[in-house]
Structures are given as C-alpha cells and as structure tokens.
Design an enzyme around this catalytic site. Structure first.
Site, PDB file in Angstrom:
ATOM      1  CD  GLU A  40       0.878  -4.458   4.591  1.00  0.00           C
ATOM      2  OE1 GLU A  40       0.597  -3.738   3.627  1.00  0.00           O
ATOM      3  OE2 GLU A  40       2.062  -4.757   4.890  1.00  0.00           O
ATOM      4  CE  LYS A 112       1.496  -0.272   2.250  1.00  0.00           C
ATOM      5  NZ  LYS A 112       1.923  -1.684   2.051  1.00  0.00           N
ATOM      6  CB  CYS A 153       3.581  -2.093   5.561  1.00  0.00           C
ATOM      7  SG  CYS A 153       4.949  -3.249   5.203  1.00  0.00           S
TER       8      CYS A 153
END
Length: 277
Positions: A40, A112, A153
């Site tokens: 990330e 995300k 993440c």
C-alpha cells in the site's frame, strides 16, 4: 506459477520508490516470477494533505503510471502496485491499486473500500477518511491461470468482502498493506491466515516496514500463505526485500474439497433479545 511480494519502506520521493520497484521487478523476473505485488502507498508514503495534493496532479500520475507500465513490460510480469493516491473528484483522493499486464497494459484498478479511522494505542490517531474517499466496488480479475481478488490493508478485517470475492471465483487474495506496529503485532498473521483458510485461497500480502519520513512506523512481515493457512514465505522483520513462492493450484482444489464452506453455507434469520413465552 511463481509469485512475489516486495516489502518496502517507501519514502516521499517518488523516483526513489519507483527505482526500488524497478530493481525488485528485475530481480523477481530473473527468478521466474510472473506476478509481483508492492505494498500500500508504495509509490509515495505521504500523510499530510498538502503533500498528497502536491503529488496527486494529472501530470505526476500520468508520468508515474507510464514508468510503472514500462517496468511491467520490460520484465514481462504482472505488476500489482498495492496503491497510490489519486484524485477522486470530490476534493478527496482514492487509495487506488493498479494492476499491469506483462505487456504493460493497465488491466484494472481497485479503490480501497474500508478506510482506517482508528485510535491505536501507542501510535498517533489515524483518520484516513479525512483525506480519502472509499471505493464502492469489489474486483476479481484473471492473472494468468489465477483469479485475483483485490483488497488493501484495513479491508482484511472485513471477512464479508473476501466471502464475496470467493463467491466471484477468486482463488488468490491480494492484501497489500501498511499495518501499524501495534496492530501488526497483534493481528497481522492471524487475520491473513484466517482469510486464506475461510476462502480456501492463497493470500499475498506485500507490506510496508520500518520508520518512514513522516515518523510513522509500519510492521512489515510480508507474507504468502497457502489455502490451508500455511505460511509459504515471510519477510521476517521490517527490512525491505522480496519474498517468492510457487503457487500450486491443486492446493486450492484440495482445500476447498476438504472444507467446502461455500457449499455448506446457509442463510439464516437473526433474533435479538427474543423471549420465549
């Protein structure tokens, strides 16, 4: 098929980070790797809004994406950039992953979905939603003989996302990350192994690791995990470097036959504080 994850301690210097990715891609390709994942925010590890806005111009993004496409093409591998910041159109940014083909074409992107807004003991508060807009679409895309389910993440804490990816026939879950040290020590390994076990899928998680220019500390410990939850490769600690593992597709079939959780799943109702008379 050999795959690799690159552990980084990305700086705020884009050229420096892109050069590190290029060197890793060359090293991976020389060892027969056909898919390379970076962490990330691997292209620039910034946090302050002024730094993000200075970076996320059309010119900078176009130049960087061209350089990354060249890396994929020059090394004839799938290059999965864990994420970088791009404008969303509403004044905030997307935390966006990019996947390039071995001929340098952009295959797909993923924004995300779950944003990290948390007060972590032993670390400064995180308010990702101050700067970022959440994505709204889960993505599964073919990578050679694999079906890659994309995430980033904090997504790893939301099992329903991976259940949806599995139902859409993903068999490798990508989890590029920049975990904090406290949460990494507590949860990193068990969360990633759980996502592998419950979906009967490989998990590839390239991580940021070390102390960054902005003072943040990330956990490292990049992992490649098989569908039975066994760790195939780990970059122990937080030092930069590559981990590489072969993926045996028969392990996916074996795990899903032994534990056919998708077939065994049932719908159910829920009662709260129900009293029997």
């Amino acid at each position: 098929m050999k795959i690799a994850a690159l552990q980084m301690c990305s700086s705020m210097q884009v050229n420096e980070n892109v050069d590190a990715i290029a060197m890793a891609a060359q090293a991976a390709a020389s060892q027969g790797v056909s898919y390379l994942q970076t962490p990330e925010m691997s292209v620039m590890f910034a946090e302050k809004r002024t730094q993000l806005d200075e970076w996320a111009t059309d010119e900078n993004i176009e130049h960087t994406l061209k350089a990354l496409a060249d890396i994929a093409r020059n090394n004839a591998l799938y290059l999965h950039i864990g994420s970088m910041a791009v404008p969303s159109g509403d004044g905030r940014l997307y935390n966006r992953a990019f996947l390039f083909s071995p001929n340098g074409e952009l295959i797909t992107t993923y924004d995300k979905i779950h944003l990290f807004d948390a007060d972590v003991e032993g670390d400064a508060p995180y308010r990702e939603s101050d700067n970022y807009r959440p994505g709204e679409e889960a993505i599964v895309t073919p990578v050679g003989d694999l079906n890659l389910g994309l995430s980033i993440c904090y997504d790893v804490r939301f099992a329903h996302l991976y259940a949806a990816l599995r139902e859409a026939e993903a068999n490798v879950m990508a989890v590029p990350a920049a975990f904090t040290v406290p949460t990494g020590e507590a949860h990193w390994h068990c969360l990633l192994r759980a996502r592998a076990i419950e979906t009967g899928s490989f998990v590839v998680a390239a991580a940021q690791g070390g102390t960054h220019e902005n003072g943040r500390h990330t956990y490292g410990h990049s992992l490649i995990i098989d569908p039975w939850g066994r760790i195939l490769a780990e970059k122990a600690g937080n030092e930069p470097g590559l981990i590489i593992a072969p993926l045996d597709l028969d392990l996916i079939k074996e795990a899903r036959m032994r534990l056919p959780t998708l077939a065994n799943r049932r719908e159910f109702s829920l009662s709260v504080n129900r009293h029997m008379s």
